[in-house]
Design a protein around this motif. Structure first.
Motif, PDB file in Angstrom:
ATOM      1  N   LEU A  29       0.548  -1.450   0.343  1.00 56.03           N
ATOM      2  CA  LEU A  29      -0.740  -0.216   0.354  1.00 56.03           C
ATOM      3  C   LEU A  29       0.809   1.411   0.041  1.00 56.03           C
ATOM      4  O   LEU A  29       1.747   1.023   0.951  1.00 56.03           O
ATOM      5  CB  LEU A  29      -1.372   0.080   1.407  1.00 56.03           C
ATOM      6  CG  LEU A  29      -2.200   1.483   1.335  1.00 56.03           C
ATOM      7  CD1 LEU A  29      -3.212   1.628   0.137  1.00 56.03           C
ATOM      8  CD2 LEU A  29      -2.769   1.299   2.943  1.00 56.03           C
ATOM      9  N   GLN A  31       1.845   4.669  -0.190  1.00 57.10           N
ATOM     10  CA  GLN A  31       1.586   6.465  -0.033  1.00 57.10           C
ATOM     11  C   GLN A  31       1.928   7.825  -1.450  1.00 57.10           C
ATOM     12  O   GLN A  31       3.114   7.524  -1.570  1.00 57.10           O
ATOM     13  CB  GLN A  31       2.186   6.799   0.526  1.00 57.10           C
ATOM     14  CG  GLN A  31       1.989   8.732   1.321  1.00 57.10           C
ATOM     15  CD  GLN A  31       2.361   8.936   2.884  1.00 57.10           C
ATOM     16  OE1 GLN A  31       3.219   9.208   2.749  1.00 57.10           O
ATOM     17  NE2 GLN A  31       1.648   9.086   3.970  1.00 57.10           N
ATOM     18  N   TRP A  39      -5.457   6.955   5.868  1.00 54.75           N
ATOM     19  CA  TRP A  39      -5.271   5.868   4.933  1.00 54.75           C
ATOM     20  C   TRP A  39      -5.524   5.137   6.521  1.00 54.75           C
ATOM     21  O   TRP A  39      -5.040   4.380   5.839  1.00 54.75           O
ATOM     22  CB  TRP A  39      -3.130   6.130   5.752  1.00 54.75           C
ATOM     23  CG  TRP A  39      -2.342   4.985   6.257  1.00 54.75           C
ATOM     24  CD1 TRP A  39      -2.312   4.347   6.650  1.00 54.75           C
ATOM     25  CD2 TRP A  39      -1.774   4.683   4.731  1.00 54.75           C
ATOM     26  NE1 TRP A  39      -1.711   3.373   6.251  1.00 54.75           N
ATOM     27  CE2 TRP A  39      -1.309   4.050   4.933  1.00 54.75           C
ATOM     28  CE3 TRP A  39      -0.756   5.672   3.512  1.00 54.75           C
ATOM     29  CZ2 TRP A  39      -0.102   3.150   4.473  1.00 54.75           C
ATOM     30  CZ3 TRP A  39      -0.626   5.288   2.732  1.00 54.75           C
ATOM     31  CH2 TRP A  39       0.215   3.633   2.740  1.00 54.75           C
ATOM     32  N   GLU A  40      -5.821   5.193   6.908  1.00 47.81           N
ATOM     33  CA  GLU A  40      -6.816   4.660   7.995  1.00 47.81           C
ATOM     34  C   GLU A  40      -8.174   3.354   7.225  1.00 47.81           C
ATOM     35  O   GLU A  40      -7.482   2.916   7.386  1.00 47.81           O
ATOM     36  CB  GLU A  40      -6.890   5.410   9.309  1.00 47.81           C
ATOM     37  CG  GLU A  40      -8.009   3.689  10.735  1.00 47.81           C
ATOM     38  CD  GLU A  40      -6.500   2.608  10.485  1.00 47.81           C
ATOM     39  OE1 GLU A  40      -7.246   1.558  11.323  1.00 47.81           O
ATOM     40  OE2 GLU A  40      -5.731   3.290  10.751  1.00 47.81           O
ATOM     41  N   ASP A  42      -8.107   2.807   3.571  1.00 48.09           N
ATOM     42  CA  ASP A  42      -6.801   2.041   2.991  1.00 48.09           C
ATOM     43  C   ASP A  42      -6.717   0.790   3.781  1.00 48.09           C
ATOM     44  O   ASP A  42      -6.216  -0.064   3.011  1.00 48.09           O
ATOM     45  CB  ASP A  42      -6.176   3.264   1.918  1.00 48.09           C
ATOM     46  CG  ASP A  42      -6.601   4.290   1.834  1.00 48.09           C
ATOM     47  OD1 ASP A  42      -7.065   3.533   0.317  1.00 48.09           O
ATOM     48  OD2 ASP A  42      -6.045   5.142   1.823  1.00 48.09           O
ATOM     49  N   ARG A  43      -5.747   1.119   4.964  1.00 46.66           N
ATOM     50  CA  ARG A  43      -5.264  -0.169   6.007  1.00 46.66           C
ATOM     51  C   ARG A  43      -6.214  -0.991   6.388  1.00 46.66           C
ATOM     52  O   ARG A  43      -5.902  -2.393   6.058  1.00 46.66           O
ATOM     53  CB  ARG A  43      -4.640   0.502   7.391  1.00 46.66           C
ATOM     54  CG  ARG A  43      -3.959  -0.499   7.904  1.00 46.66           C
ATOM     55  CD  ARG A  43      -3.541   0.309   9.297  1.00 46.66           C
ATOM     56  NE  ARG A  43      -4.259   0.281  10.018  1.00 46.66           N
ATOM     57  CZ  ARG A  43      -4.979  -0.575  10.400  1.00 46.66           C
ATOM     58  NH1 ARG A  43      -4.710  -2.142  10.582  1.00 46.66           N
ATOM     59  NH2 ARG A  43      -5.666  -0.818  11.375  1.00 46.66           N
ATOM     60  N   TRP A  46      -7.363  -3.101   2.448  1.00 47.70           N
ATOM     61  CA  TRP A  46      -6.696  -3.985   2.206  1.00 47.70           C
ATOM     62  C   TRP A  46      -6.103  -5.173   3.710  1.00 47.70           C
ATOM     63  O   TRP A  46      -5.798  -6.036   3.129  1.00 47.70           O
ATOM     64  CB  TRP A  46      -5.098  -3.230   1.653  1.00 47.70           C
ATOM     65  CG  TRP A  46      -5.808  -1.768   0.617  1.00 47.70           C
ATOM     66  CD1 TRP A  46      -5.714  -0.953   0.639  1.00 47.70           C
ATOM     67  CD2 TRP A  46      -5.587  -3.023  -0.463  1.00 47.70           C
ATOM     68  NE1 TRP A  46      -5.857  -0.714  -0.663  1.00 47.70           N
ATOM     69  CE2 TRP A  46      -6.174  -1.735  -1.866  1.00 47.70           C
ATOM     70  CE3 TRP A  46      -6.151  -4.319  -1.646  1.00 47.70           C
ATOM     71  CZ2 TRP A  46      -6.916  -2.170  -3.347  1.00 47.70           C
ATOM     72  CZ3 TRP A  46      -6.080  -4.395  -2.601  1.00 47.70           C
ATOM     73  CH2 TRP A  46      -6.874  -3.274  -3.505  1.00 47.70           C
ATOM     74  N   SER A  47      -6.638  -5.008   4.636  1.00 46.69           N
ATOM     75  CA  SER A  47      -5.808  -6.009   5.067  1.00 46.69           C
ATOM     76  C   SER A  47      -7.106  -6.049   5.297  1.00 46.69           C
ATOM     77  O   SER A  47      -7.284  -7.666   5.495  1.00 46.69           O
ATOM     78  CB  SER A  47      -6.180  -5.068   7.401  1.00 46.69           C
ATOM     79  OG  SER A  47      -4.835  -4.430   6.626  1.00 46.69           O
ATOM     80  N   LEU A  59       0.178  -6.984   4.229  1.00 44.13           N
ATOM     81  CA  LEU A  59       0.140  -5.944   3.791  1.00 44.13           C
ATOM     82  C   LEU A  59       1.254  -5.193   4.065  1.00 44.13           C
ATOM     83  O   LEU A  59       1.918  -5.271   5.433  1.00 44.13           O
ATOM     84  CB  LEU A  59      -1.026  -5.281   4.773  1.00 44.13           C
ATOM     85  CG  LEU A  59      -1.329  -4.141   4.571  1.00 44.13           C
ATOM     86  CD1 LEU A  59      -1.819  -3.753   2.574  1.00 44.13           C
ATOM     87  CD2 LEU A  59      -2.299  -3.335   5.387  1.00 44.13           C
ATOM     88  N   GLU A  61       3.048  -1.289   4.067  1.00 42.63           N
ATOM     89  CA  GLU A  61       2.690  -0.615   4.033  1.00 42.63           C
ATOM     90  C   GLU A  61       3.689   0.947   3.624  1.00 42.63           C
ATOM     91  O   GLU A  61       5.062   1.462   4.981  1.00 42.63           O
ATOM     92  CB  GLU A  61       2.056   0.395   5.440  1.00 42.63           C
ATOM     93  CG  GLU A  61       0.521  -0.599   5.545  1.00 42.63           C
ATOM     94  CD  GLU A  61       0.609   0.508   7.390  1.00 42.63           C
ATOM     95  OE1 GLU A  61       0.160   1.728   7.466  1.00 42.63           O
ATOM     96  OE2 GLU A  61      -0.508  -0.889   8.189  1.00 42.63           O
ATOM     97  N   ARG A  63       4.376   4.291   3.596  1.00 46.42           N
ATOM     98  CA  ARG A  63       4.920   5.547   4.085  1.00 46.42           C
ATOM     99  C   ARG A  63       6.027   5.909   5.060  1.00 46.42           C
ATOM    100  O   ARG A  63       6.348   4.563   5.461  1.00 46.42           O
ATOM    101  CB  ARG A  63       2.683   5.834   5.060  1.00 46.42           C
ATOM    102  CG  ARG A  63       3.167   4.974   6.157  1.00 46.42           C
ATOM    103  CD  ARG A  63       1.680   4.880   6.311  1.00 46.42           C
ATOM    104  NE  ARG A  63       1.129   4.582   7.619  1.00 46.42           N
ATOM    105  CZ  ARG A  63       1.219   5.062   8.108  1.00 46.42           C
ATOM    106  NH1 ARG A  63      -0.253   6.453   8.488  1.00 46.42           N
ATOM    107  NH2 ARG A  63      -0.045   4.250   9.539  1.00 46.42           N
ATOM    108  N   ALA A  95      -2.356   4.169  -2.319  1.00 45.75           N
ATOM    109  CA  ALA A  95      -3.021   4.712  -1.466  1.00 45.75           C
ATOM    110  C   ALA A  95      -4.211   5.605  -2.298  1.00 45.75           C
ATOM    111  O   ALA A  95      -4.047   6.297  -3.103  1.00 45.75           O
ATOM    112  CB  ALA A  95      -3.090   5.994  -0.238  1.00 45.75           C
TER     113      ALA A  95
END
Length: 270
Positions: A29, A31, A39-40, A42-43, A46-47, A59, A61, A63, A95
């Motif tokens: 994921l 940025q 962002w949360e 998106d997280r 995808w989680s 996953l 991240e 960023r 994202a």
């Protein structure tokens, strides 16, 4: 880059394609300059997606570890993420709300068994009425004179994406309707052979150009999977990265086979 003193690159050799449909996936994921602040969301999305993928998927991240400092650039974030991945398949997804599509993974994964990399093209806008008329007239003349059909009028990517694509076509040898798209799925051995050097958003074109130069099979999924994406944000690093890539391309110089086991520590760029 690996090579002899004369500057001839010792190019890695691609192994025959093997089916990866049951292999674990690393969802990166990323940025980007265009991504929203949520962002949360998106997280979480995808989680949840990773939980439905083959065992061993995870996953990553990509960023900055410290959100209070400016981002070092998409290229730096992506290169850092690759240092912590050992899954045979990578899904690089930016994202943003437009990319949170439940079928995005399925569409790209279905093509990866027959390619080294699959690029997801961004959607195109409709051309203006005069442009469609001109295309229609050209299509009729070409069909009458040469018995060729040039197809329906293609969409319009916007001036910025159009100029990037033109530069990629003429100077980097990349093809496709959207070689600079930030979303793609690729095999790990390909990613590890590229030796990413761009700091900013030019990294997406760099991936396409280097994979093409190495002889990778590159497929493209038309931009009907995602909705309208965020308008492109100018990247001050783009031209500097482009010039560096054009004049001094570097590769990782490692064989394109199974990589060594890598750390599973979370990715963070100081």
């Amino acid at each position: 880059a690996a090579g002899d003193p004369r500057g001839v690159v010792d190019m890695p050799q691609f192994v025959p394609l093997e089916p990866l449909s049951s292999s674990p996936v690393a969802v990166v994921l990323l940025q980007t300059l265009e991504c929203a602040d949520d962002w949360e969301a998106d997280r979480v999305f995808w989680s949840g997606m990773v939980e439905s993928l083959p065992p061993g998927s995870r996953l990553v991240e990509a960023r900055p570890a410290d959100e209070s400092v400016p981002s070092p650039g998409e290229g730096v974030l992506l290169a850092r993420a690759l240092e912590n991945i050992d899954q045979p398949r990578l899904l690089v997804v930016p994202a943003g709300r437009a990319w949170r599509q439940a079928n995005l993974f399925t569409v790209l994964a279905s093509r990866l068994d027959h390619a080294h990399m699959v690029v997801l093209a961004r959607p195109l806008a409709k051309r203006t009425l005069p442009a469609r008329w001109l295309h229609g007239l050209s299509r009729v003349l070409l069909r009458v004179l040469l018995a060729l059909d040039m197809g329906e009028a293609p969409g319009w990517p916007g001036w910025r994406r159009w100029s990037e694509r033109l530069m990629g076509w003429w100077f980097l040898g990349v093809r496709g309707t959207d070689p600079f798209s930030p979303c793609r799925m690729l095999r790990l051995e390909v990613a590890l052979a590229l030796g990413l050097q761009s700091q900013g958003s030019m990294v997406h074109g760099e991936i396409s150009a280097k994979a093409n130069y190495l002889g990778a099979l590159i497929d493209e999924e038309p931009g009907r999977v995602v909705g309208a994406v965020e308008p492109m944000v100018p990247d001050s690093r783009w031209w500097r990265d482009f010039r560096e890539l054009f004049h001094h391309p570097r590769f990782a110089g490692r064989p394109l086979g199974r990589s060594e086991t890598r750390s599973s520590e979370p990715v963070g760029v100081p």
